[in-house]
Motif scaffolding. Structure first.
Motif, PDB file in Angstrom:
ATOM      1  N   TRP A   1       0.783  -1.184  -0.149  1.00 39.58           N
ATOM      2  CA  TRP A   1      -0.091   0.157  -0.028  1.00 39.58           C
ATOM      3  C   TRP A   1       0.938   1.245  -0.166  1.00 39.58           C
ATOM      4  O   TRP A   1       2.009   1.214   0.548  1.00 39.58           O
ATOM      5  CB  TRP A   1      -0.806   0.005   1.105  1.00 39.58           C
ATOM      6  N   GLU A   2       0.346   2.554  -0.647  1.00 45.07           N
ATOM      7  CA  GLU A   2       0.956   3.658  -0.469  1.00 45.07           C
ATOM      8  C   GLU A   2       0.192   4.611   0.283  1.00 45.07           C
ATOM      9  O   GLU A   2      -1.093   4.796  -0.131  1.00 45.07           O
ATOM     10  CB  GLU A   2       1.203   4.105  -1.907  1.00 45.07           C
ATOM     11  N   CYS A   3       0.667   5.366   1.347  1.00 47.11           N
ATOM     12  CA  CYS A   3      -0.067   6.398   1.911  1.00 47.11           C
ATOM     13  C   CYS A   3      -0.485   7.420   1.130  1.00 47.11           C
ATOM     14  O   CYS A   3       0.483   8.132   0.546  1.00 47.11           O
ATOM     15  CB  CYS A   3       0.634   6.764   3.288  1.00 47.11           C
ATOM     16  N   VAL A   4      -1.760   8.015   1.095  1.00 44.04           N
ATOM     17  CA  VAL A   4      -1.890   9.064   0.137  1.00 44.04           C
ATOM     18  C   VAL A   4      -2.541  10.113   0.756  1.00 44.04           C
ATOM     19  O   VAL A   4      -2.668  11.282   0.162  1.00 44.04           O
ATOM     20  CB  VAL A   4      -2.886   8.654  -1.066  1.00 44.04           C
ATOM     21  N   SER A   5      -2.974  10.042   2.140  1.00 43.43           N
ATOM     22  CA  SER A   5      -3.377  11.097   2.898  1.00 43.43           C
ATOM     23  C   SER A   5      -3.664  10.664   4.318  1.00 43.43           C
ATOM     24  O   SER A   5      -3.933   9.547   4.558  1.00 43.43           O
ATOM     25  CB  SER A   5      -4.875  11.684   2.280  1.00 43.43           C
ATOM     26  N   VAL A   6      -3.433  11.773   5.040  1.00 43.31           N
ATOM     27  CA  VAL A   6      -3.560  11.963   6.462  1.00 43.31           C
ATOM     28  C   VAL A   6      -4.543  12.933   6.937  1.00 43.31           C
ATOM     29  O   VAL A   6      -4.166  13.937   6.734  1.00 43.31           O
ATOM     30  CB  VAL A   6      -2.207  11.599   7.285  1.00 43.31           C
ATOM     31  N   GLU A   7      -5.414  12.421   7.551  1.00 39.99           N
ATOM     32  CA  GLU A   7      -6.751  13.555   7.801  1.00 39.99           C
ATOM     33  C   GLU A   7      -7.183  13.633   9.120  1.00 39.99           C
ATOM     34  O   GLU A   7      -7.849  12.424   9.569  1.00 39.99           O
ATOM     35  CB  GLU A   7      -8.069  13.570   6.635  1.00 39.99           C
ATOM     36  N   PRO A   8      -7.027  14.668  10.008  1.00 39.06           N
ATOM     37  CA  PRO A   8      -7.571  14.766  11.272  1.00 39.06           C
ATOM     38  C   PRO A   8      -9.061  14.865  11.025  1.00 39.06           C
ATOM     39  O   PRO A   8      -9.490  15.767  10.464  1.00 39.06           O
ATOM     40  CB  PRO A   8      -6.771  15.872  11.831  1.00 39.06           C
ATOM     41  N   PHE A   9     -10.079  14.459  12.020  1.00 40.88           N
ATOM     42  CA  PHE A   9     -11.246  14.816  12.150  1.00 40.88           C
ATOM     43  C   PHE A   9     -11.597  14.647  13.803  1.00 40.88           C
ATOM     44  O   PHE A   9     -11.773  13.535  14.234  1.00 40.88           O
ATOM     45  CB  PHE A   9     -12.099  13.787  11.108  1.00 40.88           C
ATOM     46  N   LEU A  10     -12.028  15.716  14.292  1.00 43.91           N
ATOM     47  CA  LEU A  10     -12.308  15.897  15.638  1.00 43.91           C
ATOM     48  C   LEU A  10     -11.261  15.275  16.467  1.00 43.91           C
ATOM     49  O   LEU A  10     -10.017  15.722  16.521  1.00 43.91           O
ATOM     50  CB  LEU A  10     -13.768  15.517  15.982  1.00 43.91           C
ATOM     51  N   ALA A  11     -11.625  14.013  17.342  1.00 46.29           N
ATOM     52  CA  ALA A  11     -10.606  13.525  17.953  1.00 46.29           C
ATOM     53  C   ALA A  11     -10.484  11.939  17.234  1.00 46.29           C
ATOM     54  O   ALA A  11     -10.019  11.010  17.919  1.00 46.29           O
ATOM     55  CB  ALA A  11     -11.381  13.198  19.421  1.00 46.29           C
ATOM     56  N   SER A  12     -10.060  12.100  16.143  1.00 45.76           N
ATOM     57  CA  SER A  12      -9.545  10.809  15.132  1.00 45.76           C
ATOM     58  C   SER A  12      -8.717  11.259  14.095  1.00 45.76           C
ATOM     59  O   SER A  12      -8.616  12.575  13.789  1.00 45.76           O
ATOM     60  CB  SER A  12     -10.810  10.178  14.964  1.00 45.76           C
ATOM     61  N   VAL A  13      -7.933  10.305  13.538  1.00 45.52           N
ATOM     62  CA  VAL A  13      -7.037  10.524  12.388  1.00 45.52           C
ATOM     63  C   VAL A  13      -7.523   9.385  11.285  1.00 45.52           C
ATOM     64  O   VAL A  13      -7.653   8.161  11.852  1.00 45.52           O
ATOM     65  CB  VAL A  13      -5.552  10.164  12.674  1.00 45.52           C
ATOM     66  N   LYS A  14      -7.590   9.838  10.087  1.00 40.82           N
ATOM     67  CA  LYS A  14      -7.857   8.651   9.150  1.00 40.82           C
ATOM     68  C   LYS A  14      -6.679   8.864   8.255  1.00 40.82           C
ATOM     69  O   LYS A  14      -6.269   9.863   7.734  1.00 40.82           O
ATOM     70  CB  LYS A  14      -9.115   9.229   8.298  1.00 40.82           C
ATOM     71  N   ILE A  15      -6.373   7.554   8.024  1.00 43.56           N
ATOM     72  CA  ILE A  15      -5.185   7.394   6.857  1.00 43.56           C
ATOM     73  C   ILE A  15      -5.633   6.712   5.838  1.00 43.56           C
ATOM     74  O   ILE A  15      -6.350   5.415   5.649  1.00 43.56           O
ATOM     75  CB  ILE A  15      -3.997   6.619   7.616  1.00 43.56           C
ATOM     76  N   ASP A  16      -5.378   7.153   4.570  1.00 46.04           N
ATOM     77  CA  ASP A  16      -5.869   6.595   3.177  1.00 46.04           C
ATOM     78  C   ASP A  16      -4.690   6.037   2.532  1.00 46.04           C
ATOM     79  O   ASP A  16      -3.553   6.683   2.418  1.00 46.04           O
ATOM     80  CB  ASP A  16      -6.710   7.531   2.360  1.00 46.04           C
ATOM     81  N   PHE A  17      -4.911   4.664   2.149  1.00 46.45           N
ATOM     82  CA  PHE A  17      -3.833   4.086   1.344  1.00 46.45           C
ATOM     83  C   PHE A  17      -4.174   3.627  -0.064  1.00 46.45           C
ATOM     84  O   PHE A  17      -5.553   3.305  -0.143  1.00 46.45           O
ATOM     85  CB  PHE A  17      -3.324   3.019   2.081  1.00 46.45           C
ATOM     86  N   LEU A  18      -3.601   3.750  -1.004  1.00 44.15           N
ATOM     87  CA  LEU A  18      -3.936   3.241  -2.514  1.00 44.15           C
ATOM     88  C   LEU A  18      -2.798   2.008  -2.883  1.00 44.15           C
ATOM     89  O   LEU A  18      -1.624   1.898  -2.367  1.00 44.15           O
ATOM     90  CB  LEU A  18      -3.813   4.076  -3.362  1.00 44.15           C
ATOM     91  N   ARG A  19      -3.258   0.988  -3.379  1.00 51.03           N
ATOM     92  CA  ARG A  19      -2.744   0.051  -3.923  1.00 51.03           C
ATOM     93  C   ARG A  19      -1.541   0.618  -4.692  1.00 51.03           C
ATOM     94  O   ARG A  19      -1.639   1.343  -5.560  1.00 51.03           O
ATOM     95  CB  ARG A  19      -3.421  -1.182  -4.687  1.00 51.03           C
ATOM     96  N   GLN A  20      -0.178   0.080  -4.573  1.00 53.05           N
ATOM     97  CA  GLN A  20       0.923   0.395  -5.382  1.00 53.05           C
ATOM     98  C   GLN A  20       0.996  -0.281  -6.613  1.00 53.05           C
ATOM     99  O   GLN A  20       0.629  -1.448  -6.719  1.00 53.05           O
ATOM    100  CB  GLN A  20       2.248   0.109  -4.772  1.00 53.05           C
ATOM    101  N   SER A  21       1.118   0.254  -7.593  1.00 53.19           N
ATOM    102  CA  SER A  21       1.080  -0.254  -9.117  1.00 53.19           C
ATOM    103  C   SER A  21       2.578  -0.839  -9.351  1.00 53.19           C
ATOM    104  O   SER A  21       3.795  -0.458  -8.944  1.00 53.19           O
ATOM    105  CB  SER A  21       0.748   0.662  -9.963  1.00 53.19           C
TER     106      SER A  21
END
Length: 80
Positions: free
Chosen positions: A60-80
């Protein structure tokens, strides 16, 4: 690192591996921040780095890290 944290990290890596083997194009990870006690930004960044370093070797490749209130969301995309 406590036993609960280690179990959650093991579960996260297992879920990431399963999603990758299943052929998913995206994977989302995240964690909640304990608002009952003071948590420094350094501790939050360390946790983000720990998750990224555990998931990226799977493919996986990390594409974004987003804070939201009292949490953190980390999005990954499949590496090509």
């Amino acid at each position: 690192m406590g036993l609960i944290h280690a179990w959650r990290m093991q579960r996260l890596v297992s879920d990431a591996r399963t999603a990758f083997e299943r052929g998913d194009l995206t994977f989302i990870a995240g964690f909640d921040i304990d608002t009952r006690r003071r948590v420094s930004m350094k501790q939050i960044r360390r946790e983000i780095d720990l998750i990224i370093n555990a998931v990226e070797p799977i493919g996986w490749e990390c594409v974004s890290v987003e804070p939201f209130l009292a949490s953190v969301k980390i999005d990954f995309l499949r590496q090509s």
